[in-house]
Design a protein around this motif. Structure first.
Motif, PDB file in Angstrom:
ATOM      1  N   ARG B  35       0.869  -1.187   0.000  1.00 29.36           N
ATOM      2  CA  ARG B  35       0.000   0.000   0.000  1.00 29.36           C
ATOM      3  C   ARG B  35       0.894   1.221   0.000  1.00 29.36           C
ATOM      4  NH1 ARG B  35      -5.225   1.821   1.838  1.00 29.36           N
ATOM      5  NH2 ARG B  35      -5.818  -0.334   2.236  1.00 29.36           N
ATOM      6  N   ILE B  36       0.674   2.121  -0.947  1.00 28.90           N
ATOM      7  CA  ILE B  36       1.486   3.339  -1.029  1.00 28.90           C
ATOM      8  C   ILE B  36       0.581   4.545  -1.200  1.00 28.90           C
ATOM      9  CG2 ILE B  36       3.562   2.268  -2.018  1.00 28.90           C
ATOM     10  CD1 ILE B  36       2.548   3.178  -4.791  1.00 28.90           C
ATOM     11  N   ALA B  37       1.072   5.715  -0.834  1.00 27.97           N
ATOM     12  CA  ALA B  37       0.378   6.939  -1.207  1.00 27.97           C
ATOM     13  C   ALA B  37       0.385   7.000  -2.726  1.00 27.97           C
ATOM     14  CB  ALA B  37       1.094   8.146  -0.612  1.00 27.97           C
ATOM     15  N   ALA B  38      -0.705   7.451  -3.301  1.00 23.43           N
ATOM     16  CA  ALA B  38      -0.820   7.481  -4.765  1.00 23.43           C
ATOM     17  C   ALA B  38       0.005   8.629  -5.331  1.00 23.43           C
ATOM     18  CB  ALA B  38      -2.288   7.604  -5.168  1.00 23.43           C
ATOM     19  N   SER B  39       1.306   8.451  -5.316  1.00 22.72           N
ATOM     20  CA  SER B  39       2.239   9.464  -5.776  1.00 22.72           C
ATOM     21  C   SER B  39       3.321   8.808  -6.622  1.00 22.72           C
ATOM     22  CB  SER B  39       2.874  10.149  -4.567  1.00 22.72           C
ATOM     23  OG  SER B  39       4.084  10.765  -4.926  1.00 22.72           O
ATOM     24  N   PRO B  40       3.758   9.458  -7.689  1.00 22.69           N
ATOM     25  CA  PRO B  40       4.796   8.865  -8.545  1.00 22.69           C
ATOM     26  C   PRO B  40       6.089   8.545  -7.797  1.00 22.69           C
ATOM     27  CG  PRO B  40       3.854  10.804  -9.606  1.00 22.69           C
ATOM     28  CD  PRO B  40       3.294  10.769  -8.226  1.00 22.69           C
ATOM     29  N   ALA B  41       6.309   9.214  -6.673  1.00 16.14           N
ATOM     30  CA  ALA B  41       7.534   8.983  -5.908  1.00 16.14           C
ATOM     31  C   ALA B  41       7.649   7.536  -5.433  1.00 16.14           C
ATOM     32  CB  ALA B  41       7.592   9.930  -4.703  1.00 16.14           C
ATOM     33  N   HIS B  42       6.547   6.846  -5.316  1.00 16.04           N
ATOM     34  CA  HIS B  42       6.570   5.495  -4.753  1.00 16.04           C
ATOM     35  C   HIS B  42       6.508   4.388  -5.799  1.00 16.04           C
ATOM     36  CE1 HIS B  42       6.254   7.560  -1.064  1.00 16.04           C
ATOM     37  NE2 HIS B  42       4.985   7.876  -1.171  1.00 16.04           N
TER      38      HIS B  42
END
Lengths: 160, 159
Positions: B35-42
């Motif tokens: 599960r990740i924050a919906a951000s391109p960084a991840h």
């Protein structure tokens, strides 16, 4: 620095006063992070997992050497450098030898670069070596559309 | 409701959740959820998990590369359509000769990604089967889902 929450401070990366690369006549261009998605980049230019170093080995020839990952996060940085350089050369070499990952965001930049190069009558040459770059280009059929070379020297010295 | 795309990948694009899943539930321990924050960084995190699982499952180097790229593509689509401050939930199931990847995020859009888009054609080229669909989310929103399967090796004559 990217924190655990994924939020980072916002800044445009400024061009350093002195080139940090060992390649003669090279400069690192400033690049912007995405400004629309809520994703930001820090003032530290090494925070993004991509670097693009530009040099001019011969008259009218520009080489943009890319290292790291080219994905949704970093592709805009590559795009900015490429579009800037296309204004100022007759041959643009994009050296992807140091790229560990090339996703569709990166491929889209290469396709756009190809169209823009044609429009400006600039010759676009890619250096594609290794599976991380060659596989995406092959599987999407872009090897038919883009001119690739196995090494920087081959790309730079190829007849125009 | 399955269609076969030009390169042999089985493709389903629908507005509703399919009535059957593409595989039985895998054995306990084969599932990995990220599960990740919906951000391109991840994105790199999800790619790294995909590559690790594929390596351990004896995928060919080309199949590992393809899976990383497919996972990246699906997650990038989800992130670009995500609601603000949303999460992306990914699930990997190692099933013998293949890896099943599923991901979803609460999105602002009702319509699944277009089959005409470059990104979608990339997905069908990379995978053995791929699905995308939208379901109603909790609280009246929408959830976009991606589901794909990648086999450990291409079915290429001579391989």
């Amino acid at each position: 620095m990217i924190t655990g929450s994924g939020n980072v401070s916002n800044a445009v990366v400024e061009q350093p006063a002195a080139a940090s690369s060992s390649v003669p006549n090279s400069r690192q261009l400033p690049f912007r992070g995405r400004e629309d998605s809520g994703l930001n980049v820090t003032e530290n230019s090494s925070a993004l997992p991509i670097d693009v170093v530009v040099d001019r080995p011969a008259d009218g020839v520009v080489v943009a050497t890319v290292g790291g990952e080219v994905d949704m996060l970093t592709a805009p940085a590559l795009r900015a450098v490429v579009l800037t350089e296309l204004d100022d050369c007759t041959v643009l070499v994009i050296d992807l030898s140091g790229v560990d990952f090339l996703g569709s965001a990166g491929l889209a930049v290469l396709v756009e670069a190809s169209h823009e190069a044609q429009r400006r009558q600039v010759e676009l040459r890619l250096v594609a070596a290794g599976r991380s770059v060659q596989r995406p280009l092959e599987i999407t059929g872009l090897t038919e559309v883009l001119t690739t070379f196995p090494s920087r020297d081959d790309a730079v010295n190829a007849p125009g | 409701m399955g269609e076969v795309d030009v390169d042999g990948t089985e493709v389903t694009v629908s507005e509703h959740e399919p009535s059957t899943t593409t595989s039985d539930k895998p054995a306990p321990g084969a599932d990995v959820e990220v599960r990740i924050a919906a951000s391109p960084a991840h994105l790199s995190v999800v790619r790294a998990v995909a590559a690790d699982l594929a390596m351990r499952a004896d995928f060919t180097l080309d199949a590992i590369s393809d899976l990383k790229m497919a996972v990246d593509e699906a997650c990038s689509e989800l992130i670009s359509r995500s609601v603000p401050d949303g999460d992306l939930v990914c699930r990997f199931s190692v099933e013998g000769e293949q890896i099943h990847f599923a991901a979803e995020a609460a999105t602002t859009t009702v319509v699944p990604p277009s089959r005409e888009s470059f990104g979608w054609r990339v997905l069908t080229a990379l995978t053995d089967s791929v699905n995308t669909w939208v379901v109603p989310g909790p609280g009246g929103g929408h959830v976009l889902r991606f589901d794909l399967v990648k086999k450990r090796a291409d079915d290429v004559v001579g391989l």
